[in-house]
Write an enzyme that holds these catalytic residues in place. Structure first.
Site, PDB file in Angstrom:
ATOM      1  N   ARG A   1       2.378   5.323  16.844  1.00 21.31           N
ATOM      2  CA  ARG A   1       1.883   6.401  15.968  1.00 21.31           C
ATOM      3  C   ARG A   1       2.389   7.784  16.355  1.00 21.31           C
ATOM      4  O   ARG A   1       2.794   8.548  15.473  1.00 21.31           O
ATOM      5  CB  ARG A   1       0.355   6.372  15.862  1.00 21.31           C
TER       6      ARG A   1
ATOM      7  N   ASP B   1       0.807  -1.217   0.000  1.00 21.88           N
ATOM      8  CA  ASP B   1       0.000   0.000   0.000  1.00 21.88           C
ATOM      9  C   ASP B   1       0.846   1.276   0.000  1.00 21.88           C
ATOM     10  O   ASP B   1       0.600   2.189  -0.786  1.00 21.88           O
ATOM     11  CB  ASP B   1      -0.947   0.027   1.206  1.00 21.88           C
TER      12      ASP B   1
ATOM     13  N   SER C   1      -2.876  -9.190   8.637  1.00 21.26           N
ATOM     14  CA  SER C   1      -2.359  -7.837   8.709  1.00 21.26           C
ATOM     15  C   SER C   1      -1.641  -7.696  10.047  1.00 21.26           C
ATOM     16  O   SER C   1      -2.232  -7.917  11.104  1.00 21.26           O
ATOM     17  CB  SER C   1      -3.512  -6.835   8.619  1.00 21.26           C
TER      18      SER C   1
ATOM     19  N   ASP D   1      -5.781   3.781  13.198  1.00 15.02           N
ATOM     20  CA  ASP D   1      -4.494   4.389  12.866  1.00 15.02           C
ATOM     21  C   ASP D   1      -4.644   5.693  12.080  1.00 15.02           C
ATOM     22  O   ASP D   1      -3.891   6.635  12.281  1.00 15.02           O
ATOM     23  CB  ASP D   1      -3.609   3.381  12.135  1.00 15.02           C
TER      24      ASP D   1
HETATM   25  N1  ARG Z   1      -6.504  -2.690  16.823  1.00 16.51           N
HETATM   26  C1  ARG Z   1      -5.189  -2.275  17.185  1.00 16.51           C
HETATM   27  C2  ARG Z   1      -5.135  -0.805  17.405  1.00 16.51           C
HETATM   28  O1  ARG Z   1      -5.971  -0.104  16.932  1.00 16.51           O
HETATM   29  C3  ARG Z   1      -4.151  -2.781  16.241  1.00 16.51           C
HETATM   30  C4  ARG Z   1      -4.031  -2.085  14.929  1.00 16.51           C
HETATM   31  C5  ARG Z   1      -3.053  -2.806  14.114  1.00 16.51           C
HETATM   32  N2  ARG Z   1      -2.772  -2.151  12.893  1.00 16.51           N
HETATM   33  C6  ARG Z   1      -2.560  -2.797  11.753  1.00 16.51           C
HETATM   34  N3  ARG Z   1      -2.251  -2.095  10.709  1.00 16.51           N
HETATM   35  N4  ARG Z   1      -2.662  -4.108  11.658  1.00 16.51           N
HETATM   36  O2  ARG Z   1      -4.280  -0.327  18.072  1.00 16.51           O
END
Ligand code: ARG
Length: 397
Positions: free
Chosen positions: A94, A14, A174, A123
Site C-alpha cells: 500500500r 470493482d 478475494s 486497505d
Molecule cells: N488481512 C490482510 C491485511 O489486512 C490481507 C488483506 C488482503 N486484501 C485483499 N484485498 N484481499 O493485510
C-alpha cells in the site's frame, strides 16, 4: 478543465466500474494507475481495459524493486510479523501504491486520489492515511465504500454504462498478491473452523520429497546471496520463494484483528518472506549485542502494528526504522535453512565475520579463555539484593 482523480487500478471488476462511476456520478476524469508489485497480471491487457472503462490516462509503474528495497527490507530489519505471524504482505504494497498514486495525481493535475477498497478492511485505512501523510491537500475517494452495490449490481452497472469488464463467475476468493506473498480471503474460508481447501494455495504446493537446504547471505541485514550466488532482491526473493514453497513451507492460517475492529480469518502463503524472517532473526541472535537484541525484540511487535495500521509514513515508524537500521550494521553473515517435505523448516547453521559467538568463551572444554574466578564475585553481587531481603524475613522457605 474537468476535475481529475488518480485511481489505484487493479484491472478487476470493482476498479473498472470505479473508472466509469467516478466519471458518471462525480464528474471526474480518471487517471488509472496500475502498480506492478509482483502480482500475476497482464499489464498490457490491463492498460486496454482501463481505457475501455473510460480512463483518460493509464500509468503502469514497475515498483517491484521499490517494494522490496524500500518497504520490505526495513520491515525485515524489524522481523515484523503482525500478531506474531503475518509478514504484512498487503500492508507493504500500500505505501508503494500510495507513493505512485500521489505522484501521478501531481503529474496530471488531479485534486483527488481514489482506491477500490471496501469499508470493512485495512486497505482503505492504508490508502487514505498514507495519502494524507504524503499529500495532505489531496482529497481521497472510496467509490466501493460509498456506492453500496452488490457484486451482481456492480456487473449490472458495468453493462448499463458500457464498461468493459472481464468477470469470472467462479471467482470464489478475494486474493491480494505481491512479491512478499499472497493473501486469500472469502468463500468457505469465512468459517474459521473449516480447513482451507488445497485449491486456495499456489505458492506453497508441496512437491518436494526430500529435505532441501539453502544458504542465505546477508549484508547489514539485507539478503544478498542465495546458495553462494549474489542476487538482486527481486531474483533472490523469487528463487527462495520457489524452493521454500516447493516444500510447502510458508502457510499461515489465522484469525486476525483488523484495524476496523473486525476479526477475520486469513490465509496467507509467504514462503520467501517467512524464510527470510526466520533466517534474519537467527543471524541477529549471533550478531546483535545482548541489550540491543532484547530492546529490539520489544519494539518489533509495535513496528508490525504500525505498518499493519497504515502508519508507514508516520514519524514514529520512521524513527523506529532509524533505530532498526542502526542495529543492522553488524547483521552480516550466512544462515542455512533446511526445508522438510510437508512444510517444516528450521535453521541448521549460521556464521558471521562479526559474530559474537566466541568458541573459547562458550566451550565447556577446559582450555578456554573464560576467567572462572571472575564468576564467583559476580554471582555473589548479583544475588546480594535477594539474599539481604530473604535474611530480613528469616529465610523464605
Ligand atoms: N488481512 C490482510 C491485511 O489486512 C490481507 C488483506 C488482503 N486484501 C485483499 N484485498 N484481499 O493485510
Amino acid at each position: 478543465m474537468k476535475k481529475r482523480v488518480a485511481l489505484a487500478y487493479s484491472g478487476g471488476l470493482d476498479t473498472s466500474v470505479a473508472v466509469g462511476w467516478l466519471g458518471a456520478e462525480l464528474g471526474y476524469e480518471v487517471i488509472a494507475v496500475a502498480v506492478d508489485v509482483g502480482q500475476d497480471v497482464d499489464f498490457e491487457a490491463l492498460r486496454k481495459r482501463a481505457i475501455a472503462a473510460g480512463a483518460v490516462e493509464v500509468e503502469v509503474v514497475d515498483a517491484r524493486e521499490e517494494l522490496l528495497a524500500d518497504i520490505a527490507m526495513p520491515t525485515l530489519a524489524a522481523n515484523a510479523l503482525y500478531e506474531g505471524r503475518y509478514p504484512l504482505v498487503s500492508a507493504l504494497s500500500r505505501p508503494v501504491i500510495v507513493h505512485h498514486l500521489v505522484a501521478a495525481a501531481r503529474r496530471h493535475g488531479a485534486s483527488a486520489v481514489a482506491h477500490g477498497a471496501t469499508g470493512k478492511g485495512n486497505d482503505q485505512v492504508r490508502f487514505e492515511v498514507g495519502t494524507r501523510a504524503l499529500a495532505p491537500d489531496l482529497e481521497t475517494l472510496a467509490p466501493v465504500r460509498v456506492w453500496g452495490m452488490s457484486r451482481e449490481e456492480t456487473i449490472d452497472y458495468a453493462e448499463r454504462h458500457d464498461i468493459a469488464v472481464t468477470v469470472s463467475k467462479d471467482r470464489i476468493y478475494s486474493i491480494d498478491a505481491n512479491l512478499w506473498g499472497r493473501a486469500i480471503e472469502c468463500g468457505v474460508l469465512e468459517d474459521p473452523w473449516i480447513a482451507p481447501p488445497e485449491d486456495v494455495f499456489s505458492l506453497t504446493v508441496p512437491v518436494a520429497t526430500e529435505p532441501i537446504e539453502v544458504t542465505i547471505g546477508f549484508e547489514q541485514g539485507v539478503p544478498v546471496s542465495f546458495d553462494g550466488a549474489e542476487l538482486g532482491l527481486v531474483d533472490l526473493v523469487g528463487e527462495l520463494g520457489r524452493v521454500a514453497g516447493s516444500s510447502g513451507f510458508g502457510r499461515v492460517d489465522m484469525v486476525e484483528g483488523r484495524r476496523v475492529g473486525i476479526k477475520s480469518r486469513e490465509i496467507y502463503e509467504c514462503p520467501a518472506a517467512l524464510a527470510l524472517v526466520m533466517a534474519h532473526t537467527d543471524l541477529e541472535g549471533l550478531t546483535l549485542e545482548h541489550d540491543v537484541a532484547h530492546e529490539k525484540a520489544r519494539l518489533e511487535p509495535r513496528f508490525a502494528e504500525l505498518v499493519y495500521d497504515g502508519m508507514w509514513f508516520s514519524p514514529l515508524r520512521q524513527a523506529m526504522s532509524a533505530f532498526m537500521a542502526s542495529t543492522q550494521r553488524c547483521v552480516t553473515g550466512e544462515v542455512r535453512i533446511r526445508f522438510s517435505p510437508g512444510g517444516g523448516a528450521e535453521v541448521v547453521g549460521r556464521r558471521s565475520p562479526l559474530g559474537l559467538y566466541v568458541y573459547d568463551l562458550a566451550t565447556y572444554d577446559t582450555a578456554d579463555a573464560f576467567r572462572h574466578e571472575d564468576a564467583e564475585g559476580f554471582v555473589r553481587l548479583f544475588g546480594l539484593g535477594i539474599q539481604t531481603w530473604s535474611a530480613r524475613q528469616g529465610g523464605a522457605e
